[in-house]
Motif scaffolding. Sequence first.
Motif, PDB file in Angstrom:
ATOM      1  N   ALA A   1       0.900  -1.048  -0.057  1.00 16.13           N
ATOM      2  CA  ALA A   1      -0.078   0.096  -0.057  1.00 16.13           C
ATOM      3  C   ALA A   1       0.819   1.127   0.164  1.00 16.13           C
ATOM      4  O   ALA A   1       0.529   2.391  -0.745  1.00 16.13           O
ATOM      5  N   VAL A   2       2.089   1.475   0.805  1.00 17.50           N
ATOM      6  CA  VAL A   2       3.004   2.188   0.668  1.00 17.50           C
ATOM      7  C   VAL A   2       3.303   2.630  -0.631  1.00 17.50           C
ATOM      8  O   VAL A   2       3.461   3.778  -0.966  1.00 17.50           O
ATOM      9  N   ASP A   3       3.796   1.630  -1.373  1.00 18.46           N
ATOM     10  CA  ASP A   3       4.233   1.557  -2.909  1.00 18.46           C
ATOM     11  C   ASP A   3       3.000   2.276  -3.639  1.00 18.46           C
ATOM     12  O   ASP A   3       3.642   2.926  -4.709  1.00 18.46           O
ATOM     13  N   ARG A   4       1.873   2.063  -3.163  1.00 14.80           N
ATOM     14  CA  ARG A   4       0.954   2.492  -4.359  1.00 14.80           C
ATOM     15  C   ARG A   4       0.306   4.135  -3.688  1.00 14.80           C
ATOM     16  O   ARG A   4      -0.333   4.538  -4.556  1.00 14.80           O
ATOM     17  N   GLY A   5       1.002   4.351  -2.934  1.00 16.49           N
ATOM     18  CA  GLY A   5       0.790   5.840  -2.479  1.00 16.49           C
ATOM     19  C   GLY A   5      -0.176   6.191  -1.399  1.00 16.49           C
ATOM     20  O   GLY A   5      -0.671   7.294  -1.138  1.00 16.49           O
ATOM     21  N   TYR A   6      -0.893   5.018  -0.759  1.00 18.20           N
ATOM     22  CA  TYR A   6      -1.993   5.243  -0.012  1.00 18.20           C
ATOM     23  C   TYR A   6      -1.269   5.766   1.315  1.00 18.20           C
ATOM     24  O   TYR A   6      -0.327   5.710   1.850  1.00 18.20           O
ATOM     25  N   ARG A   7      -2.163   6.522   2.005  1.00 17.85           N
ATOM     26  CA  ARG A   7      -1.935   7.123   3.323  1.00 17.85           C
ATOM     27  C   ARG A   7      -2.146   5.783   4.222  1.00 17.85           C
ATOM     28  O   ARG A   7      -3.493   5.247   4.037  1.00 17.85           O
ATOM     29  N   LEU A   8      -1.405   5.401   5.046  1.00 22.09           N
ATOM     30  CA  LEU A   8      -1.575   4.064   6.092  1.00 22.09           C
ATOM     31  C   LEU A   8      -1.510   4.531   7.586  1.00 22.09           C
ATOM     32  O   LEU A   8      -0.695   5.076   8.091  1.00 22.09           O
ATOM     33  N   ILE A   9      -2.741   4.329   7.997  1.00 19.18           N
ATOM     34  CA  ILE A   9      -2.994   4.047   9.502  1.00 19.18           C
ATOM     35  C   ILE A   9      -2.939   2.805   9.973  1.00 19.18           C
ATOM     36  O   ILE A   9      -4.099   2.046   9.686  1.00 19.18           O
ATOM     37  N   VAL A  10      -2.167   2.250  10.676  1.00  9.50           N
ATOM     38  CA  VAL A  10      -2.288   1.241  11.349  1.00  9.50           C
ATOM     39  C   VAL A  10      -2.895   1.164  12.898  1.00  9.50           C
ATOM     40  O   VAL A  10      -2.138   1.951  13.561  1.00  9.50           O
ATOM     41  N   ALA A  11      -3.955   0.602  12.914  1.00  8.23           N
ATOM     42  CA  ALA A  11      -4.427   0.447  14.418  1.00  8.23           C
ATOM     43  C   ALA A  11      -3.536  -0.898  15.151  1.00  8.23           C
ATOM     44  O   ALA A  11      -3.957  -1.833  15.081  1.00  8.23           O
ATOM     45  N   GLY A  12      -2.740  -0.172  16.038  1.00 10.92           N
ATOM     46  CA  GLY A  12      -1.699  -1.031  16.449  1.00 10.92           C
ATOM     47  C   GLY A  12      -2.328  -2.017  17.379  1.00 10.92           C
ATOM     48  O   GLY A  12      -1.841  -3.366  17.582  1.00 10.92           O
ATOM     49  N   ASP A  13      -3.339  -1.718  18.443  1.00  9.57           N
ATOM     50  CA  ASP A  13      -4.103  -2.622  19.306  1.00  9.57           C
ATOM     51  C   ASP A  13      -5.204  -3.445  18.429  1.00  9.57           C
ATOM     52  O   ASP A  13      -5.856  -4.196  19.332  1.00  9.57           O
ATOM     53  N   ALA A  14      -5.250  -3.446  17.057  1.00 12.04           N
ATOM     54  CA  ALA A  14      -6.226  -4.205  16.402  1.00 12.04           C
ATOM     55  C   ALA A  14      -5.337  -5.061  15.242  1.00 12.04           C
ATOM     56  O   ALA A  14      -6.109  -5.814  14.369  1.00 12.04           O
TER      57      ALA A  14
END
Length: 202
Positions: A149-162
């Motif tokens: 997803a990073v390579d495709r340019g999306y903003r990434l929000i990782v819900a760490g506790d999920a």
Amino acid sequence: MGELLAPPGDNAVHLCIDMQRLFEPGAPWATPWLPRVLPQIERLVQKAPERTVFTRFIPPHTKEDVRGVWKAYYEKWQCVTRNCIDPSLLDLVPALAVYAPPAVVIDRHGYNAFGSAGLSLYLERHHVDTLIVSGGETDVCVLATVLAAVDRGYRLIVAGDALCSASDESHDALIDLYSKRFSLQIEVASTENVLAIWQFED
């Protein structure tokens, strides 16, 4: 886990990776943390089931259907090939299955969820620019999908506790990696933080 730089926005979707019965306790690929993170994932889904995309990892029918190192992989894990496994284990866990529809389910055969053309087509068709990521495993399919997803340019929000993993050490190392090495491209936040500021127009 830090604070989000900005709200996710109107063009965000929740991408939930492989929360399937195959990874429940007692299943062939049991992920011990799955029950622990399930309530957090369900909260994200409840926020916007129509903005949720579930992915499923679908093994081959037989080990002969794959090539290269995957053949050796399924030599070891022949029990999960589709001619051996109980097909219901490929379903989403019951607590999440009730949300689909309106949530969408997209299948694929490798670690990276973008390995299926279906995910890219769905995101493009809905003008998605931000992915809120949950699911498992942190150090396998989530990792492969997040970097794609990073390579495709999306903003990434990782819900760490999920997120869940079979390895505490690998999970912790990757949360640290996302937060530090990829801090300009991957944001790590708690489910509570995401829900508090995720607003959108219907």
